[in-house]
Write an enzyme that holds these catalytic residues in place. Structure first.
Site, PDB file in Angstrom:
ATOM      1  N   VAL A 278       3.962  -6.760   8.339  1.00  0.00           N
ATOM      2  CA  VAL A 278       3.030  -6.928   6.641  1.00  0.00           C
ATOM      3  C   VAL A 278       2.040  -7.539   7.082  1.00  0.00           C
ATOM      4  CG1 VAL A 278       3.498  -7.511   4.289  1.00  0.00           C
ATOM      5  CG2 VAL A 278       5.438  -6.916   5.147  1.00  0.00           C
ATOM      6  N   ALA A 279       2.066  -8.024   7.370  1.00  0.00           N
ATOM      7  CA  ALA A 279       0.920  -9.201   8.183  1.00  0.00           C
ATOM      8  C   ALA A 279      -0.258  -8.640   8.949  1.00  0.00           C
ATOM      9  CB  ALA A 279       1.674 -10.651   8.943  1.00  0.00           C
ATOM     10  N   ILE A 281      -0.213  -5.171   9.200  1.00  0.00           N
ATOM     11  CA  ILE A 281      -0.819  -3.785   8.854  1.00  0.00           C
ATOM     12  C   ILE A 281      -1.283  -4.136   7.472  1.00  0.00           C
ATOM     13  CG2 ILE A 281       0.028  -2.028   7.357  1.00  0.00           C
ATOM     14  CD1 ILE A 281       2.483  -1.928   8.889  1.00  0.00           C
ATOM     15  N   GLU A 283      -2.061  -3.914   4.602  1.00  0.00           N
ATOM     16  CA  GLU A 283      -1.786  -2.948   3.236  1.00  0.00           C
ATOM     17  C   GLU A 283      -3.172  -3.114   1.909  1.00  0.00           C
ATOM     18  OE1 GLU A 283       0.263  -7.306   3.030  1.00  0.00           O
ATOM     19  OE2 GLU A 283      -0.127  -5.467   3.943  1.00  0.00           O
ATOM     20  N   ASP A 325     -29.371  24.496  -2.668  1.00  0.00           N
ATOM     21  CA  ASP A 325     -30.041  26.191  -3.362  1.00  0.00           C
ATOM     22  C   ASP A 325     -31.346  26.154  -3.768  1.00  0.00           C
ATOM     23  OD1 ASP A 325     -30.188  28.625  -5.038  1.00  0.00           O
ATOM     24  OD2 ASP A 325     -29.136  27.142  -6.741  1.00  0.00           O
ATOM     25  N   ASN A 704      -2.020 -12.370   3.069  1.00  0.00           N
ATOM     26  CA  ASN A 704      -2.426 -11.110   3.122  1.00  0.00           C
ATOM     27  C   ASN A 704      -3.216 -11.126   1.826  1.00  0.00           C
ATOM     28  OD1 ASN A 704      -2.017  -9.523   5.675  1.00  0.00           O
ATOM     29  ND2 ASN A 704      -0.892  -8.977   4.737  1.00  0.00           N
ATOM     30  N   ASP A 708      -6.648 -13.049   3.255  1.00  0.00           N
ATOM     31  CA  ASP A 708      -7.098 -11.699   3.754  1.00  0.00           C
ATOM     32  C   ASP A 708      -8.509 -10.612   2.785  1.00  0.00           C
ATOM     33  OD1 ASP A 708      -6.657 -11.559   6.415  1.00  0.00           O
ATOM     34  OD2 ASP A 708      -5.346 -10.850   6.111  1.00  0.00           O
TER      35      ASP A 708
END
Length: 869
Positions: A278-279, A281, A283, A325, A704, A708
């Protein structure tokens, strides 16, 4: 089999209705059942719950959901709750942004008018346009919207604006006679098409196609079969997430094995492995990207662009090709007078002098022989005629004042066969007929010419001079009208015989001019390494003239017509597109093929447009950009971004924003991964050296969630710089994880990991594992707060102005520092966060070790810069 435009009127009637009479009520019912309603089939719109659930498709998110579920079963409820809260917040953010963008556009596909006049059983009746069926005879007059496709039966000077379908800015003069040979849509002059509208005259037509069987319906079908493209950021993040997750899961599996081998219980070892996963990755990355892109959309909304799909902000920054165009995008979609030609002199619109008798006469005649009006900015009439009265308004000569002074006493209306229009007025010279029309037609009827010395015989030399000037205008893509006059006996009605023996007055050239900002925008495109390409339904000469003016076209050989593309297969087209900058007379299918050819060559393609005919290509393109004011609802619905000011230059601002957004997201990723890598190195080192585990699972979750996420978001909101426009677009297949990027992450993570383990060893001097863990935790957390400043730029910024320009980063730093200090120093929080109280010396040791990351990494950046690595 013959096409309807190749058949005589009677043939078409017999083919469709079996006879020459209008449909009876019974036939109407039979045809409605056979051909269906005159409506476009709409695809199903996604519901809010569907949009919400789609946010959970990401590979990283799926891994985290599995981790949360396992943590919950093993009794670590707080980890499970924290993970689920983070990914749910991300899903809500993505859903809200998508729904808001759809609501802001309120796009509805309403192309045909609400009612139409049809002839049934010999009577003219008004019916809803959805009830029109094949075989109906529809009556048209100026201002009507064409409700279905059909073949013209009767025509009285009918002109129809088909720009939404063909891209041609001028109204098309219609005929009722059959045409020979195969013809593109814009040249099928005896047909009318759903979604266009009548600008002049009147007529009747037989419906040959309704609903999805119209030209608009074919475009709707193309839209359904055209898949939307993922932006480079989406592709990169998908690949990045999968690779990173697999690497981290393998690494956590190894640590799990080491922990069990060293005698740790399987439950505790697994919980720590999950906490480390978890840390490691990031997330928060999905949430951070969503937040940064959301801020990007708000910034762009202030700069006149509505973003319908979040990732389009970054995607625009990656484009290497912009296919645009012409009509309404690069040009104003409004005819404007460019030049007068009278008394053997060409005068630009800016230099017209109403005090000059010859020039004023030409202006006066162009207002009198004219059916258009412009009242309080509301223009009614043919675009070429409104251009003639608008130049008068600019010069202080209003149409109303001229017409009031010289009222029209008689007229011969414009006719597409004669290509002339004449009106009669009592002028100072007496009763006068004023005639305007095509240059080649009028020249054959001239006997005299008005010059400064008065009326003189029309000589072959005069004719050659006028023809030469007309050719010069035509080569410049200008539409030219000739004006003449004739003295008549007062009171008698005008006849067609009067349109002979005329006196030449002058020529007026007109065009749909480029937008003022187009040339600058094209120049910016080229500076940023982007190739601008014009794709239009207009004629080649007109398109090339505009393209030259704004800098898209350098040489004539870089322009071609859609008919050339018809002869090529996809492989040939891929080679052909390299040398072409202007495509004229193209169909919607051609546009898609051109866009696809550039994509297959490895380019990120943006397509801009405003017409229904642009919609399939807008959807096929990596980034579709529609015009908000002049754009059709179908084009807006297919686009990723809508410009609310229809300003081509806004696209360049969007490119700059997109490049800055990508750069900021990449800086956020660098911050997250280098910090996470530092934590992983610390854990790996401790495991190999048989030291106590430096972090508890709750430490990793705290890092996290707080230390983070806040700096990462703040880095995503770093102030934008125009320097990004001096760079070339990055390659489509370039991964986020380049060698250079990975080396920076590795080096910075190593510095953070070393400082963290120095803190651990200082605390572990007396064998106190809890103190060692506390100091390692504090050093890692605060190191990452300081590290936010390292990730602002690849260059060293210490003590420069730019170092202090991000208020969000300062806020994130001080909030994180305050929270971390509270955790370390408030006894009531120690049990929750598994730390112990530090002395002031120990606390400042943690601060000092964390701060050292800043000068050390800034010095390493300086060294890398000097060595060019």
């Amino acid at each position: 089999m013959k096409k309807y435009y190749q058949m005589a009127k009677s043939e078409v009637r017999k083919e469709i209705n079996g006879g020459l009479k209008p449909l009876t009520d019974a036939q109407v019912k039979e045809h409605q059942e056979k051909y269906g309603p005159n409506e476009l089939a709409e695809g199903k719109k996604k519901t809010v719950p569907q949009i919400f659930l789609e946010q959970f498709k990401d590979f990283l998110v799926i891994i985290l959901i599995i981790a949360a579920t396992v943590s919950g079963f093993l009794g670590d409820a707080e980890s499970a709750i924290v993970i689920l809260v983070v990914i749910t917040i991300n899903a809500i953010l993505g859903t809200v942004q998508t729904v808001k963008a759809e609501q802001s556009l309120n796009s509805l596909k309403k192309l045909s008018g609400p009612e139409a006049k049809v002839r049934r059983s010999g009577n003219v009746v008004k019916i809803p346009s959805s009830e029109i069926t094949v075989g109906d005879e529809v009556l048209l007059e100026a201002g009507d919207c064409v409700p279905a496709d059909g073949r013209i039966l009767e025509n009285a000077s009918l002109k129809i604006d088909e720009s939404a379908l063909t891209g041609e800015s001028l109204g098309v003069e219609k005929t009722h006679t059959k045409l020979e040979g195969d013809r593109p849509l814009g040249d099928q002059t005896n047909m009318v098409f759903s979604g266009s509208f009548v600008t002049y005259g009147r007529g009747t037509y037989l419906v040959t196609g309704v609903g999805m069987n119209t030209e608009v319906g074919k475009i709707a079908s193309l839209l359904k079969s055209t898949s939307e493209k993922k932006t480079p950021l989406q592709i990169n993040l998908d690949k990045f997430g999968q690779k990173l997750s697999i690497l981290i899961l393998v690494f956590c599996g190894i640590l799990f094995g080491i922990s069990v081998f060293r005698g740790e219980s399987i439950g505790n070892a697994f919980l720590f492995a999950v906490a480390l996963a978890v840390a490691a990755i990031p997330e928060a990355l999905s949430s951070i990207v969503t937040i940064v892109l959301s801020f990007g959309t708000q910034k762009m909304a202030r700069e006149h662009a509505i973003i319908r799909k979040l990732q389009a902000v970054e995607g625009l920054g990656s484009v290497s090709i912009i296919c645009s165009d012409k009509t309404g995008t690069l040009t104003q979609n409004k005819m404007t007078v460019e030049d007068y030609y009278t008394d053997e002199t060409r005068i630009s619109a800016e230099n017209i002098d109403c005090n000059d008798g010859m020039q004023y006469r030409l202006l006066k005649y162009s207002i009198l022989c004219n059916d258009s009006t412009n009242i309080n900015g509301q223009e009614i009439g043919d675009p070429t005629e409104t251009a003639l009265i608008n130049i008068g308004d600019k010069l202080g000569v209003t149409a109303s004042s001229v017409r009031e002074q010289y009222p029209r006493t008689d007229e011969i209306p414009f006719d597409s066969d004669r290509k002339l229009m004449s009106t009669a007025h009592m002028l100072e010279d007496g009763y006068t007929m004023v005639t305007k029309g095509a240059v080649d037609v009028l020249l054959d009827r001239m006997t005299h010419i008005l010059k400064d010395g008065g009326i003189q015989p029309f000589t072959p030399e005069d004719r050659k001079a006028i023809e030469a000037q007309n050719q010069e205008f035509s080569r410049g893509g200008l539409r030219v009208l000739a004006f003449a006059c004739k003295q008549l006996e007062e009171g008698r009605p005008l006849t067609l015989e009067d349109e002979k023996d005329l006196t030449f007055i002058g020529l007026i050239s007109m065009m749909d001019p480029p937008r003022e900002e187009s040339a600058q925008a094209v120049s910016e495109c080229i500076r940023a390494g982007i190739k601008p390409i014009m794709i239009t339904g207009d004629h080649r000469v007109t398109a090339a003239a505009i393209a030259k003016r704004i800098g898209i076209l350098k040489e004539e050989r870089e322009a071609c017509e859609g008919a050339v593309i018809e002869t090529m297969d996809d492989e040939q087209l891929k080679d052909f597109v390299e040398g072409i900058s202007v495509y004229a007379r193209v169909s919607p299918e051609h546009k898609i093929r051109i866009v696809r050819a550039w994509q297959e060559k490895g380019n990120i393609v943006a397509m801009t447009g405003d017409g229904v005919n642009d919609a399939p290509a807008l959807k096929q393109a990596d980034i579709g950009v529609a015009m908000g004011i002049t754009g059709s609802e179908v084009s807006k619905d297919a686009a990723s971004m809508v410009l609310t000011d229809d300003n081509f230059a806004t696209i360049i601002k969007a490119v700059e924003n997109g490049r800055n957004v990508y750069k900021n997201i990449k800086n956020s990723i660098q911050f997250l991964l280098s910090g996470n890598f530092g934590a992983i190195l610390a854990v790996l080192y401790a495991s190999i050296m048989a030291l106590p585990v430096p972090f508890a699972p709750v430490h990793l979750l705290f890092i996290n969630l707080l230390t983070d996420s806040l700096p990462a978001i703040a880095l995503g909101l770093e102030p934008h710089s125009s320097e990004v426009m001096d760079e070339k677009p990055r390659p489509m297949n370039e991964s986020i994880l380049t060698k250079d990027f990975l080396s920076k992450i590795g080096l910075e993570g190593l510095c953070i990991g070393i400082m963290t383990m120095i803190g651990f060893y200082i605390g572990y001097q007396n064998g106190d594992a809890l103190l060692a863990s506390t100091m390692a935790f504090g050093t890692l957390c605060i190191s990452r707060l300081f590290h936010g400043y390292n990730c602002k730029s690849d260059r060293p910024l210490l003590f420069t102005k730019r170092f202090f320009n991000n208020k969000y980063l300062f806020g994130a730093f001080f909030i994180g520092l305050f929270l971390m200090t509270c955790v370390l120093m408030i006894p009531g929080l120690h049990g929750i966060f598994k730390v112990q109280t530090l002395t002031l010396t120990q606390l400042f040791t943690v601060y000092g070790l964390a701060f050292l990351n800043l000068p050390v990494i800034q010095f390493l950046k300086w060294v890398r810069g000097k060595l060019g690595i």
